[in-house]
Design an enzyme around this catalytic site. Structure first.
Site, PDB file in Angstrom:
ATOM      1  CE1 TYR A 258      -3.692   2.390   0.559  1.00 38.19           C
ATOM      2  CE2 TYR A 258      -2.457   3.356   2.335  1.00 38.19           C
ATOM      3  CZ  TYR A 258      -3.574   3.590   1.355  1.00 38.19           C
ATOM      4  OH  TYR A 258      -4.394   4.387   1.568  1.00 38.19           O
ATOM      5  CD  GLU A 259       4.772   2.226   4.353  1.00 38.91           C
ATOM      6  OE1 GLU A 259       4.895   2.949   5.145  1.00 38.91           O
ATOM      7  OE2 GLU A 259       5.383   1.132   4.016  1.00 38.91           O
ATOM      8  CD  GLN A 260       6.639  -1.367  -2.985  1.00 37.74           C
ATOM      9  OE1 GLN A 260       7.112  -1.526  -4.138  1.00 37.74           O
ATOM     10  NE2 GLN A 260       6.543  -2.632  -2.435  1.00 37.74           N
TER      11      GLN A 260
END
Length: 566
Positions: free
Chosen positions: A464-466
């Site tokens: 999700y961060e990526q």
């Protein structure tokens, strides 16, 4: 008496015997095309009122007058309906009158029709010269035939079209004639004989006479008030050129010195040479006169030179003056060449140095010109750190990444360089919605730092961060990405591009990664190392002094402080 009587008898005998005079005319030529009608007329006059006999010279046979024959005689005319190639030969006509016998011969040639529609010169009738006042073309030999209008006209084998071309009787009129109308014109009409129609064609060339015109002289060289630089003792050559139009006229181009012609000036070293007559691209008549001054002296600079052109329209002159040309200082030239060479070498060396030490130069310039920059972009963090928190490996690998993210990066970038980092697990308060806080933190960061390690597992949180960071960098163009690759202490396992997302693979291929390997870094926190120089180069300008600025105040004005000096 007897002699006079005899002379009278001879005179009476002469008067009572008929007298015949034989008149012969030179051979003429005529031609036609196969399967077309051809009518020729006896070269001798008088055939319209006296009987005419025609003979084929090859066989000496008399040609009949019966119209049922393909070749027959009609008064003074010999008709071929139609003509054949084998009809070629010499035909003789004989006109008998009470006073004389007249004979004439015709060399008749019948040609096959050219296959490419190009009429050769030997089948062309006389050329017509046209102009804007006379643009009429007459169809040749049409008066010999029993023809009816209209006559068809062709130019270079193409039918004429357009309002400029008008056919009237046996004539073709061309309006607004110009050079584009030149070419071969063919007339085509129908001859009628005993109820049968035969085709006849004839071709002649049409040329357009050019109408000349004259204009006021135009001097093309030299320009008005032209200045010529010449050295003392050298030879000066100056050309005077002018154009006058296209018509035949009185024209002159010459040089004058102090309003005096060169021939009357009285100096042998100053001569005038007439150049050849030339025509410009538009056909205008142009003349050139060359002024040659051998061994220029100081007195020549005070004289007044005029390029003069004249015709019946008037006279025009362009003044020209001489100016002393300073001799070339070769020593100064050498100095200039040497200086330019040294400057070029210096620029090349400077370019090489900048290319090799570009990062060091950029960091030095940033530290000197903008050590702390206030950025009004609304961002809270200088960088958001994205790192894998779950691995398919030993705990030692996980601990090295965690230690690098939570201790090494903050110690150098925050404590020594004054940056503000956002690290998951350190700056996010417990109890907050992780997805919302992560997205907000990434949006409020100027850089996205990806820490890439071998055997990365795409956990839900890391993926999700990526996705959020790559969307902000690539789609929204809201921030930049810094890629740090954690290399293991061996060659067994390295970062595999196939383990990364497609967008992240693209970034790795485009900008590369900054490689961190603990066993290759002697002082892991030294700002002079290659790794930290590359990281600082890709980071923004810090907006606050480092936390140890108070300790580093007595030192140089560097923004990032290296603790190895303390």
């Amino acid at each position: 008496m007897i002699g006079k009587w005899r002379m009278g008898l001879w005179a009476l005998a002469i008067l009572t015997v008929p007298m015949y005079f034989i008149v012969t005319e030179g051979r003429k030529t005529s031609w036609g095309l196969e399967n077309e009608a051809l009518i020729v007329r006896c070269p001798q006059r008088g055939g319209a009122i006296n009987p005419v006999e025609w003979y084929y010279s090859n066989t000496n046979e008399r040609i009949p007058t019966q119209k049922r024959n393909r070749i027959f005689v009609s008064r003074d005319r010999l008709k071929f309906l139609p003509a054949k190639v084998e009809d070629s030969g010499i035909y003789t006509c004989v006109i008998r009158s009470p006073e004389s016998i007249k004979t004439g011969s015709l060399n008749v040639t019948i040609y096959k029709r050219p296959p490419n529609c190009k009429i050769p010169d030997y089948m062309m009738y006389s050329t017509v010269d046209g102009s804007d006042k006379n643009s009429k073309i007459t169809c040749p030999t049409i008066a010999l035939y029993n023809w009816t209008a209209p006559v068809q006209w062709f130019k270079n084998c193409k039918a004429l079209q357009g309002p400029r071309f008008r056919a009237h009787m046996s004539y073709l009129f061309i309006d607004k004639v110009s050079h584009v109308d030149e070419g071969d014109y063919t007339c085509r009409f129908t001859h009628t004989e005993n109820g049968t129609n035969y085709i006849v064609t004839a071709t002649r060339s049409f040329t357009v006479e050019e109408k000349g015109f004259s204009t006021f002289p135009v001097i093309t060289n030299p320009p008005h008030n032209y200045t010529v630089e010449v050295e003392i003792g050298k030879t000066a050559n100056i050309a005077c050129s002018a154009c006058f139009g296209t018509a035949s006229q009185f024209v002159a181009v010459l040089w004058q010195i102090n309003k005096t012609r060169i021939g009357s000036f009285g100096k042998a070293r100053i001569q005038e040479e007439k150049g050849p007559n030339k025509s410009s691209s538009n056909g205008m008549i142009c003349l050139t006169s060359l002024l040659r001054i051998t061994g220029v002296t100081d007195k020549d600079f005070s004289l007044k030179y005029d390029c003069v052109a004249m015709n019946h329209h008037g006279v025009i002159r362009h003044p020209v003056r001489l100016r002393r040309k300073q001799p070339i200082d070769h020593q100064s030239t050498y100095y200039i060449v040497a200086g330019c060479s040294l400057l070029l070498m210096f620029i090349n060396v400077l370019v090489i140095v900048l290319k090799v030490f570009w990062i060091e130069v950029a960091l030095f310039w940033r530290d000197i010109m903008a050590p702390y920059k206030t950025q009004n972009d609304g961002k809270l963090y200088d960088a958001y750190i994205i790192y894998p928190r779950v691995f398919r490996g030993s705990a030692a690998g996980t601990g090295s990444v965690e230690y690098f993210v939570h201790y090494t990066l903050p110690d150098v970038l925050e404590n020594k360089c004054g940056y503000k980092l956002c690290i998951y697990g350190r700056d996010l308060l417990p109890g907050q919605d992780a997805a919302t806080v992560v997205e907000s933190s990434i949006q409020n960061s100027r850089r996205q730092v990806f820490v890439l390690a071998p055997h990365m597992m795409h956990s839900k949180e890391f993926a999700y961060e990526q996705e959020i960071a790559l969307h902000s960098a690539l789609i929204q163009n809201n921030s930049k990405v810094i890629l740090i690759e954690m290399e293991p202490m061996g060659e067994a396992s390295r970062l595999q591009l196939g383990d990364l997302q497609d967008s992240l693979q693209h970034l790795v291929k485009m900008q590369g990664t900054i490689k961190w390997r603990e066993d290759h870094v002697a002082d892991k926190q030294s700002l002079s190392s290659k790794f930290w120089k590359h990281v600082r180069y890709q980071m923004p300008v810090p907006k606050r002094p480092p936390k140890m600025a108070s300790v580093a105040a007595p030192l140089s004005g560097k923004v990032c402080l290296d603790l190895k000096h303390f």
